[in-house]
Design an enzyme around this catalytic site. Structure first.
Site, PDB file in Angstrom:
ATOM      1  N   ARG A   7      63.980  95.217 117.940  1.00 50.84           N
ATOM      2  CA  ARG A   7      62.706  94.898 117.387  1.00 50.84           C
ATOM      3  C   ARG A   7      62.215  96.088 116.466  1.00 50.84           C
ATOM      4  O   ARG A   7      61.503  96.127 115.486  1.00 50.84           O
ATOM      5  CB  ARG A   7      61.538  94.433 118.405  1.00 50.84           C
ATOM      6  CG  ARG A   7      60.242  94.036 117.528  1.00 50.84           C
ATOM      7  CD  ARG A   7      59.255  93.364 118.436  1.00 50.84           C
ATOM      8  NE  ARG A   7      59.367  93.646 119.852  1.00 50.84           N
ATOM      9  CZ  ARG A   7      58.737  94.768 120.540  1.00 50.84           C
ATOM     10  NH1 ARG A   7      58.294  95.523 119.755  1.00 50.84           N
ATOM     11  NH2 ARG A   7      58.871  95.018 121.715  1.00 50.84           N
ATOM     12  N   TYR A   9      49.522  86.015  94.230  1.00 55.71           N
ATOM     13  CA  TYR A   9      50.139  85.075  94.921  1.00 55.71           C
ATOM     14  C   TYR A   9      49.213  84.489  95.781  1.00 55.71           C
ATOM     15  O   TYR A   9      48.552  85.285  96.733  1.00 55.71           O
ATOM     16  CB  TYR A   9      51.636  85.670  95.492  1.00 55.71           C
ATOM     17  CG  TYR A   9      52.001  84.564  96.570  1.00 55.71           C
ATOM     18  CD1 TYR A   9      52.274  83.245  96.117  1.00 55.71           C
ATOM     19  CD2 TYR A   9      52.016  84.876  97.857  1.00 55.71           C
ATOM     20  CE1 TYR A   9      52.867  82.353  96.854  1.00 55.71           C
ATOM     21  CE2 TYR A   9      52.866  83.792  98.747  1.00 55.71           C
ATOM     22  CZ  TYR A   9      53.036  82.745  98.443  1.00 55.71           C
ATOM     23  OH  TYR A   9      53.520  81.914  99.169  1.00 55.71           O
ATOM     24  N   ASP A  69      53.222  94.492  94.304  1.00 53.30           N
ATOM     25  CA  ASP A  69      54.256  93.624  94.734  1.00 53.30           C
ATOM     26  C   ASP A  69      54.887  93.506  93.535  1.00 53.30           C
ATOM     27  O   ASP A  69      54.629  93.040  92.479  1.00 53.30           O
ATOM     28  CB  ASP A  69      53.321  92.423  94.831  1.00 53.30           C
ATOM     29  CG  ASP A  69      54.249  91.071  95.367  1.00 53.30           C
ATOM     30  OD1 ASP A  69      55.453  91.104  95.055  1.00 53.30           O
ATOM     31  OD2 ASP A  69      53.769  90.242  96.101  1.00 53.30           O
ATOM     32  N   LYS A 105      63.205  86.152  97.324  1.00 54.56           N
ATOM     33  CA  LYS A 105      63.113  85.658  95.689  1.00 54.56           C
ATOM     34  C   LYS A 105      64.669  86.361  94.982  1.00 54.56           C
ATOM     35  O   LYS A 105      65.656  85.966  95.343  1.00 54.56           O
ATOM     36  CB  LYS A 105      62.032  85.922  94.949  1.00 54.56           C
ATOM     37  CG  LYS A 105      60.720  85.358  95.548  1.00 54.56           C
ATOM     38  CD  LYS A 105      60.691  83.933  95.802  1.00 54.56           C
ATOM     39  CE  LYS A 105      59.355  83.543  96.011  1.00 54.56           C
ATOM     40  NZ  LYS A 105      58.827  83.709  97.332  1.00 54.56           N
TER      41      LYS A 105
END
Ligand SMILES: Cc1ncc(COP(=O)(O)O)c(C=O)c1O
Length: 386
Positions: free
Chosen positions: A52, A105, A179, A204
């Site tokens: 993790r 977004y 972003d 993306k």
């Protein structure tokens, strides 16, 4: 890892994150499926402890994305773009101000509003292309504001004056997060323009094949990097090893894919502008785009997204999406396949996004086939809604 940091971006995407070049070594990093590691009593900073916290399957991808964004530190991989964004929102101090584009977004907006409510943040949603309005919001923001940038915005394709806004935020002791999903590090490098943190939906363009959901954060500053890593450690929004490996495999062709899709997007935008069935086309590469010059100054490419509003309103837009045969009607962007979507079909989309706006993510198909398919769908939509 081999050191590829001196290379140009188009070579970096191919060469970064490879295993050391020794006889018999694989050219690709292995996928390691292990949740834990053989330990020592006093681990060093680079020792792997538990999957993790850090894994050898993330590191090559993180090295490559960090280098591409021009950071001296590797990126932090996350389970999704939203996991990366949520971890980064935690850098806004309790009771502080977050200034962000009203056309971010839509799920970023949902996350920012939730943070604001839960942590007593002041949220100021701005028209990010209106530099005076953003400067006024920052002047009013008190100490250490966080300025969130999306440029181009999703889906309105507004372009922020990144250097001017960064300077104003820094003057107030603030931080700037960008972003960079739409532009990709090949077309825009926010750290070089002064931003402190870059976030990505790797889902993306970086991964590029619509087969993996993954996110990343890049921060050069050690304290910021550690704060965001701690968010990942404690909330556990980590990617799986297969997804990390797939994302790195996709990244190898980023330069070729982006070159092709950017050229096709501009070509399609030019052909659609002024077409009899088209009310408006928007693309940062068109001289008619309100911030075309700004995009030219701070980007090295205009991106592969365009928006299209057909004559005939939302019904015509829905009919265009329903009548394409090569373009895929659906959400998301940045894959090898071209995607088209009427954004307001999504309930969370801001009401200031026109009902008839189609967002087009241009892929790598032949541009003539893309144009023919779109023009036929526009024709069919015009007939259906006449
Ligand atoms: C600009 C932008 N940022 C972040 C995200 C969220 O990324 P993900 O879907 O990987 O969580 C998206 C998704 O569409 C996006 O378009």
């Amino acid at each position: 890892m081999t050191d590829a940091t001196h290379l140009r971006p188009d070579s970096l995407v191919v060469a970064a994150g490879r295993p050391p070049r020794v006889p018999g070594a694989p050219v690709n990093p292995p996928v390691v499926l292990s949740s834990t590691y053989v330990g020592v009593d006093t681990p060093g900073p680079d020792d792997l402890l538990y999957a993790r916290y850090d894994t050898e399957t993330w590191r090559p991808l993180e090295d490559a994305i960090g280098a591409l964004e021009g950071s001296h530190r590797r990126a932090l991989a996350f389970a999704s773009g939203m996991a990366a964004i949520s971890a980064t929102l935690a850098v806004v101090p309790q009771g502080g101000t977050l200034v962000l584009p009203r056309h971010s977004y839509n799920v970023t907006l949902v996350a920012a509003r939730a943070h604001a409510e839960q942590r007593g943040l002041r949220l100021v949603e701005v028209d990010i292309a209106d530099t005076d309005a953003v400067l006024a919001a920052l002047a009013d923001a008190g100490q250490t504001p966080v300025l969130w940038l999306e440029s181009p915005t999703n889906p309105m394709l507004e372009i922020a004056d990144i250097p001017a806004l960064v300077a104003a935020a820094h003057e107030r002791g603030g931080l700037v997060v960008a972003d960079n999903t739409f532009a990709t590090p090949l077309a825009q490098r926010p750290l070089a323009l002064g931003a402190d943190v870059v976030v990505h939906s790797v889902t993306k363009y970086l991964a590029g094949h619509s087969d993996v959901v993954l996110g990343a954060v890049v921060a050069d500053d050690e304290r910021l990097w550690t704060t965001i890593k701690t968010q990942r450690d404690v909330h556990g929004g980590i990617p799986g090893p297969w997804e990390s490996w797939l994302a790195l495999r996709g990244l190898r062709t980023l330069a070729l894919r982006v070159q092709r899709s950017q050229a096709s997007a501009l070509e399609l935008a030019r052909r659609l502008e002024g077409h009899e069935h088209v009310l408006e086309v928007r693309h940062p590469g068109l001289p008619s785009h309100p911030q075309h010059e700004r995009a030219r100054d701070q980007m090295s490419g205009f991106g592969s997204i365009l928006t299209l509003r057909p004559h005939g309103g939302p019904a015509a837009a829905a009919a265009v999406a329903a009548n394409v045969r090569l373009w895929v009607p659906g959400t998301s962007l940045g894959g090898v396949e071209s995607l088209i979507e009427r954004r307001r079909r999504l309930p969370a989309e801001p009401a200031t996004v026109p009902e008839d706006l189609l967002r087009l993510s241009v892929g790598i198909e032949d541009v003539e086939d893309l144009a023919a398919d779109l023009l036929a769908a526009l024709e069919a939509a015009a007939r259906a809604t006449a």
